[in-house]
Design an enzyme around this catalytic site. Sequence first.
Site, short mmCIF file in Angstrom:
data_model
loop_
_atom_site.label_atom_id
_atom_site.label_comp_id
_atom_site.label_asym_id
_atom_site.label_seq_id
_atom_site.Cartn_x
_atom_site.Cartn_y
_atom_site.Cartn_z
N ASP A 64 -12.27 -10.16 -1.02
CA ASP A 64 -13.58 -10.35 -0.50
C ASP A 64 -14.55 -9.21 -1.24
O ASP A 64 -13.84 -8.27 -1.76
CB ASP A 64 -13.71 -9.87 0.94
N HIS A 104 -10.61 -5.93 -2.55
CA HIS A 104 -11.73 -5.70 -1.48
C HIS A 104 -12.48 -5.11 -2.26
O HIS A 104 -12.61 -3.77 -2.48
CB HIS A 104 -10.95 -5.04 -0.17
N ASN A 122 2.09 -5.26 -3.16
CA ASN A 122 0.74 -5.68 -2.85
C ASN A 122 -0.24 -4.33 -2.61
O ASN A 122 0.50 -3.36 -1.76
CB ASN A 122 0.64 -6.56 -1.68
N GLU A 178 0.59 -1.22 0.10
CA GLU A 178 0.04 -0.21 0.07
C GLU A 178 0.97 1.20 0.03
O GLU A 178 0.68 2.10 0.74
CB GLU A 178 -1.03 0.06 1.05
N GLU A 210 -6.39 -10.71 -1.37
CA GLU A 210 -7.14 -10.59 -0.23
C GLU A 210 -8.64 -10.40 -0.71
O GLU A 210 -9.40 -9.49 -0.13
CB GLU A 210 -6.48 -9.24 0.60
O1 G3I Z 1 -5.72 -8.08 18.88
C1 G3I Z 1 -5.98 -7.01 19.18
C2 G3I Z 1 -6.80 -6.99 20.63
O2 G3I Z 1 -5.95 -7.48 21.51
C3 G3I Z 1 -7.45 -5.59 21.04
O3 G3I Z 1 -8.11 -5.58 22.16
C4 G3I Z 1 -8.25 -5.08 19.90
C5 G3I Z 1 -8.62 -3.69 20.34
O4 G3I Z 1 -8.58 -2.95 19.18
O5 G3I Z 1 -7.42 -4.94 18.86
C6 G3I Z 1 -6.99 -6.18 18.28
O6 G3I Z 1 -6.12 -5.95 17.15
C7 G3I Z 1 -7.06 -5.65 15.88
C8 G3I Z 1 -6.59 -6.97 14.73
O7 G3I Z 1 -7.14 -6.40 13.47
C9 G3I Z 1 -7.16 -8.13 15.28
O8 G3I Z 1 -8.37 -8.44 15.33
C10 G3I Z 1 -6.54 -4.38 15.46
O9 G3I Z 1 -7.23 -3.52 16.38
C11 G3I Z 1 -7.20 -4.12 14.10
O10 G3I Z 1 -6.82 -2.68 13.63
C12 G3I Z 1 -6.68 -5.09 13.23
O11 G3I Z 1 -7.14 -5.10 11.88
C13 G3I Z 1 -6.62 -5.60 10.78
C14 G3I Z 1 -6.29 -4.56 9.79
O12 G3I Z 1 -5.93 -5.37 8.81
C15 G3I Z 1 -5.35 -3.67 10.48
O13 G3I Z 1 -4.59 -2.99 9.38
C16 G3I Z 1 -7.69 -6.48 10.16
O14 G3I Z 1 -7.80 -7.76 11.06
C17 G3I Z 1 -7.19 -7.05 8.86
O15 G3I Z 1 -8.15 -7.88 8.20
C18 G3I Z 1 -6.84 -5.96 8.00
O16 G3I Z 1 -6.06 -6.65 6.90
C19 G3I Z 1 -5.81 -5.69 5.71
C20 G3I Z 1 -4.34 -6.22 5.39
O17 G3I Z 1 -3.39 -6.32 6.21
C21 G3I Z 1 -4.10 -5.05 4.25
N1 G3I Z 1 -5.01 -4.91 3.18
C22 G3I Z 1 -6.24 -4.32 3.79
C23 G3I Z 1 -6.80 -5.42 4.87
C24 G3I Z 1 -8.02 -5.23 5.38
O18 G3I Z 1 -8.07 -3.80 5.99
#
Ligand code: G3I
Length: 305
Positions: free
Chosen positions: A237, A206, A169, A127, A235
Site C-alpha cells: 500500500d 507499506h 516476511n 517481522e 502487503e
Molecule cells: O476484531 C476485533 C474487534 O472484535 C474489536 O472490537 C476491535 C477493537 O480493537 O479489534 C478488532 O481487531 C482488530 C483487527 O485488526 C481487525 O480489525 C485489532 O484490534 C487490530 O489490531 C487489527 O489490526 C491488524 C494488524 O495487522 C494487527 O497487527 C490490521 O487489521 C492488519 O491490517 C495488520 O496487518 C499487518 C500485517 O499482519 C503484518 N504487516 C503489517 C500489517 C499492517 O499493520
Amino acid sequence: AGTLWEAAQRTGRYFGTAVAANKLSDSTYVGILNREFNSVTAENEMKIDALEPQQGQFNYGNADRIVNHAIQQGMDIRGHTLAWHSQQPQWMQNMSGSALRQAMLNHVTQVATHYRGRIHSWDVVNEAFADGSSGARRDSNLQRTGNDWIEAAFRAARAADPGAKLCYNDYNTDDWSHAKTQAVYRMVQDFKSRGVPIDCVGFQAHFNSASPVPSNYHTTLQNFADLGVDVQITELDIEGSGSSQADNYRGVTQACLAVARCTGITVWGIRDSDSWRASGTPLLFDNSGGKKAAYHAVLEVLNGG
Ligand code: G3I
C-alpha cells in the site's frame, strides 16, 4: 488484459489482496475481489491469536471461510503468519523458554498440517528483525528462546506441508542500503548455505512519506532473488493520491516485473476504506469501489505498457 490478475498472468505472476472474512458478505467488495484478484491473504484470520486463542484449542472458522472462498474461485492462498512476536494470544505472551519454543513449533505444525496442500506460500516467520541501524534481531519472547527459533519454525513448516513455499516476511526491507535489509539478506544467505528450507522472501511494501519507495528497489529484489529464493511483494500500500501515488505504484510494479523470480504482488486491501491505515487513501480502489489512477497505472505496467 482488462483485470489485474489476467494482466499479471501474462507473465506468469499472480495479483492478490488481503481479505477480511467479515467483508465476504459485502457484494461490492466480493465483486471486485473475484474480478480483479487471483490470490488472497487473510488480513488477520490466520494469525496466532485468531487460530489458537486457547493453548491447544484451534479455531479455524474465519480462516476457513476465506480459504473456501478462494478455492471456489480458483485463487491461490498466501498463509499469514505462523510465527510472529505480535498478535500472540495471551497464553503465549505469558510463556518463555523451552515451553514457548515447543508451543510455537506445535502451532506451526498444527496449522500447516490443517492447511496442507491448500497454501501457495506461507509467511512462516514475520517481522523478526529490528528497525534502525543495528541489523539485529528484534527482541521478543520468541527471540529469547534462542537465535535458532526462525530456522526451527521453517523446518517444522516444511515437515508439515512440503508443498507450500516457505517465506520470511518483513517491512522496511525495501531499501538495499538499509541495515535491516542487509540483515535479512545475510540470514537468507546463511539458510541457503546450510540447507534450512526457505523458498521465498516477502517484502511487505507499506510505503508513505516517511518510508517512500526506494529508487534501488529493483536492486534489492534482484539481490535476494540471486540467493536462490522467490521474492514476493506481500502487503503493498502507498500513501498519497492522484498521479504521484500512481507513479509510485507504477515503479513498484515495474521493479517486480524486472525480476524473473518476483512471482507476484499482493495489495493490503481492496478499497481505501478497507485499509488498516486509519486515514489516508493508500489502495487501488476508492471507497465506492471505483478504479483509481493507481489502478490504471498498475494494470498498464502489467500489460507491458
Ligand atoms: O476484531 C476485533 C474487534 O472484535 C474489536 O472490537 C476491535 C477493537 O480493537 O479489534 C478488532 O481487531 C482488530 C483487527 O485488526 C481487525 O480489525 C485489532 O484490534 C487490530 O489490531 C487489527 O489490526 C491488524 C494488524 O495487522 C494487527 O497487527 C490490521 O487489521 C492488519 O491490517 C495488520 O496487518 C499487518 C500485517 O499482519 C503484518 N504487516 C503489517 C500489517 C499492517 O499493520
